[in-house]
Design a protein around this motif. Sequence first.
Motif, PDB file in Angstrom:
ATOM      1  N   THR A   2      42.797  35.862  34.779  1.00 55.35           N
ATOM      2  CA  THR A   2      42.162  36.903  35.578  1.00 55.35           C
ATOM      3  C   THR A   2      40.690  37.027  35.220  1.00 55.35           C
ATOM      4  N   VAL A   3      39.954  37.726  36.073  1.00 58.21           N
ATOM      5  CA  VAL A   3      38.566  38.092  35.823  1.00 58.21           C
ATOM      6  C   VAL A   3      38.557  39.601  35.596  1.00 58.21           C
ATOM      7  N   VAL A   4      37.877  40.041  34.553  1.00 56.24           N
ATOM      8  CA  VAL A   4      37.766  41.467  34.230  1.00 56.24           C
ATOM      9  C   VAL A   4      36.327  41.894  34.482  1.00 56.24           C
ATOM     10  N   VAL A   5      36.155  43.035  35.147  1.00 54.51           N
ATOM     11  CA  VAL A   5      34.814  43.564  35.387  1.00 54.51           C
ATOM     12  C   VAL A   5      34.746  45.007  34.924  1.00 54.51           C
ATOM     13  N   GLY A   6      33.682  45.328  34.215  1.00 57.33           N
ATOM     14  CA  GLY A   6      33.397  46.713  33.864  1.00 57.33           C
ATOM     15  C   GLY A   6      32.562  47.298  34.988  1.00 57.33           C
ATOM     16  N   TYR A   7      33.092  48.345  35.654  1.00 58.19           N
ATOM     17  CA  TYR A   7      32.418  48.880  36.835  1.00 58.19           C
ATOM     18  C   TYR A   7      32.062  50.347  36.663  1.00 58.19           C
ATOM     19  N   LEU A   8      30.825  50.665  36.970  1.00 54.17           N
ATOM     20  CA  LEU A   8      30.358  52.043  37.130  1.00 54.17           C
ATOM     21  C   LEU A   8      29.631  52.095  38.462  1.00 54.17           C
ATOM     22  N   PRO A   9      29.625  53.230  39.142  1.00 53.80           N
ATOM     23  CA  PRO A   9      28.962  53.319  40.445  1.00 53.80           C
ATOM     24  C   PRO A   9      27.443  53.436  40.303  1.00 53.80           C
ATOM     25  N   ALA A  88      42.093  37.032  30.085  1.00 55.61           N
ATOM     26  CA  ALA A  88      40.994  36.836  31.026  1.00 55.61           C
ATOM     27  C   ALA A  88      40.277  35.523  30.769  1.00 55.61           C
ATOM     28  N   GLU A  89      39.852  34.906  31.850  1.00 58.19           N
ATOM     29  CA  GLU A  89      39.042  33.706  31.710  1.00 58.19           C
ATOM     30  C   GLU A  89      37.561  34.034  31.807  1.00 58.19           C
ATOM     31  N   LEU A  90      37.244  35.284  32.233  1.00 62.12           N
ATOM     32  CA  LEU A  90      35.856  35.702  32.349  1.00 62.12           C
ATOM     33  C   LEU A  90      35.780  37.225  32.369  1.00 62.12           C
ATOM     34  N   CYS A 119      36.582  35.573  25.612  1.00 62.72           N
ATOM     35  CA  CYS A 119      36.320  34.611  26.687  1.00 62.72           C
ATOM     36  C   CYS A 119      34.841  34.692  27.069  1.00 62.72           C
ATOM     37  N   PRO A 120      34.384  33.804  27.946  1.00 63.71           N
ATOM     38  CA  PRO A 120      32.982  33.881  28.383  1.00 63.71           C
ATOM     39  C   PRO A 120      32.682  35.209  29.080  1.00 63.71           C
ATOM     40  N   VAL A 121      31.413  35.634  28.975  1.00 66.40           N
ATOM     41  CA  VAL A 121      30.957  36.874  29.593  1.00 66.40           C
ATOM     42  C   VAL A 121      29.783  36.545  30.503  1.00 66.40           C
TER      43      VAL A 121
END
Length: 129
Positions: A2-9, A88-90, A119-121
């Motif tokens: 999966t790809v993980v993203v840290g999200y803020l608006p 996660a792969e990214l 994993c890579p960032v």
Amino acid sequence: MTVVVGYLPTAPGHAALDAAILEAERRGTDLMVVQPRPRRQPSPEAGTDVDIAQERLSRAGVRYELREPAHDSDPADVILDTAREHQAELIVLGIRKRSPVGKIIMASTAQRVLLESPCPVLCVKAVYD
């Protein structure tokens, strides 16, 4: 995987979400969106941050899951734990410029994730006019 993203608006958050969507599409994988809960309740008339993220994700057509940790959780810990849990792969993060004093006083979530990631960032910056 999966790809993980840290999200803020925020502008960097939107840039990170867009980059994460592209990476998930390119890799043919799911997307885990880590978005902290708001500290205060929005008015019923206003769209919530979750609504904004879900709208962008629905338009993209990628499979995704939203993870909303409590507002008192450490964002770096939540992002890193999510990446490990889902192999996660990214990881994708939005970054912004900070003043020299800001770098000394506050620990950077992005810096911790970069140094401790399994994993890579991918770090992206918002486009400003």
